[in-house]
Design a protein around this motif. Structure first.
Motif, short mmCIF file in Angstrom:
data_model
loop_
_atom_site.label_atom_id
_atom_site.label_comp_id
_atom_site.label_asym_id
_atom_site.label_seq_id
_atom_site.Cartn_x
_atom_site.Cartn_y
_atom_site.Cartn_z
N MET A 1 0.82 -1.21 0.00
CA MET A 1 0.00 0.00 0.00
C MET A 1 0.86 1.27 0.00
O MET A 1 0.51 2.26 -0.64
CB MET A 1 -0.96 -0.01 1.20
CG MET A 1 -1.89 1.18 1.22
SD MET A 1 -2.90 1.37 -0.28
CE MET A 1 -4.04 0.04 -0.08
N GLU A 2 1.99 1.24 0.69
CA GLU A 2 2.86 2.43 0.73
C GLU A 2 3.33 2.81 -0.68
O GLU A 2 3.48 4.00 -0.99
CB GLU A 2 4.05 2.21 1.65
CG GLU A 2 5.00 1.12 1.17
CD GLU A 2 5.96 0.62 2.23
OE1 GLU A 2 7.16 0.90 2.08
OE2 GLU A 2 5.52 -0.03 3.17
N ASP A 3 3.54 1.83 -1.55
CA ASP A 3 3.96 2.12 -2.92
C ASP A 3 2.81 2.69 -3.74
O ASP A 3 3.01 3.59 -4.57
CB ASP A 3 4.50 0.86 -3.59
CG ASP A 3 5.76 0.34 -2.93
OD1 ASP A 3 6.42 1.10 -2.19
OD2 ASP A 3 6.10 -0.84 -3.15
N ILE A 4 1.61 2.20 -3.49
CA ILE A 4 0.42 2.74 -4.17
C ILE A 4 0.17 4.17 -3.73
O ILE A 4 -0.11 5.05 -4.57
CB ILE A 4 -0.80 1.84 -3.92
CG1 ILE A 4 -0.56 0.44 -4.51
CG2 ILE A 4 -2.07 2.47 -4.51
CD1 ILE A 4 -1.59 -0.59 -4.11
N ARG A 5 0.29 4.44 -2.43
CA ARG A 5 0.11 5.81 -1.94
C ARG A 5 1.13 6.76 -2.57
O ARG A 5 0.79 7.88 -2.96
CB ARG A 5 0.22 5.85 -0.42
CG ARG A 5 -0.99 5.27 0.27
CD ARG A 5 -0.92 5.48 1.78
NE ARG A 5 -2.04 4.87 2.43
CZ ARG A 5 -1.96 3.82 3.23
NH1 ARG A 5 -0.79 3.27 3.51
NH2 ARG A 5 -3.05 3.31 3.78
N ARG A 6 2.37 6.31 -2.68
CA ARG A 6 3.41 7.14 -3.30
C ARG A 6 3.06 7.38 -4.77
O ARG A 6 3.21 8.50 -5.27
CB ARG A 6 4.76 6.45 -3.18
CG ARG A 6 5.88 7.22 -3.84
CD ARG A 6 7.22 6.53 -3.67
NE ARG A 6 8.12 7.00 -4.71
CZ ARG A 6 9.08 6.28 -5.25
NH1 ARG A 6 9.30 5.04 -4.85
NH2 ARG A 6 9.83 6.78 -6.20
#
Length: 67
Positions: free
Chosen positions: A10-15
């Motif tokens: 999810m952290e990569d999607i948020r970025r």
């Protein structure tokens, strides 16, 4: 407007959504241990790839041991 393929954290999607690069989306090839949905006794090192509009790839993020 992006495609997400595989066990992308999810952290990569948020970025991705914050930076809004001109790309198709993100892909996490394979089913690496330690990625979302693949929790287990160990964590593999793996890369999440940014899929550019011309079909080329670049490393968006790395996860796991020695990342």
């Amino acid at each position: 407007g992006y495609a997400i393929e595989g066990h992308v954290p999810m952290e990569d999607i948020r970025r991705l959504l914050a930076e809004r690069p001109d790309a198709i989306g993100l892909a996490a090839p394979g089913m690496p241990m330690g990625s979302p949905g693949m929790e287990g006794p160990r964590a593999d090192h793996y890369a999440v790839m940014l899929v550019h509009r011309d079909g080329t790839l670049s490393v968006w993020a790395e996860h796991g041991p020695a990342a």
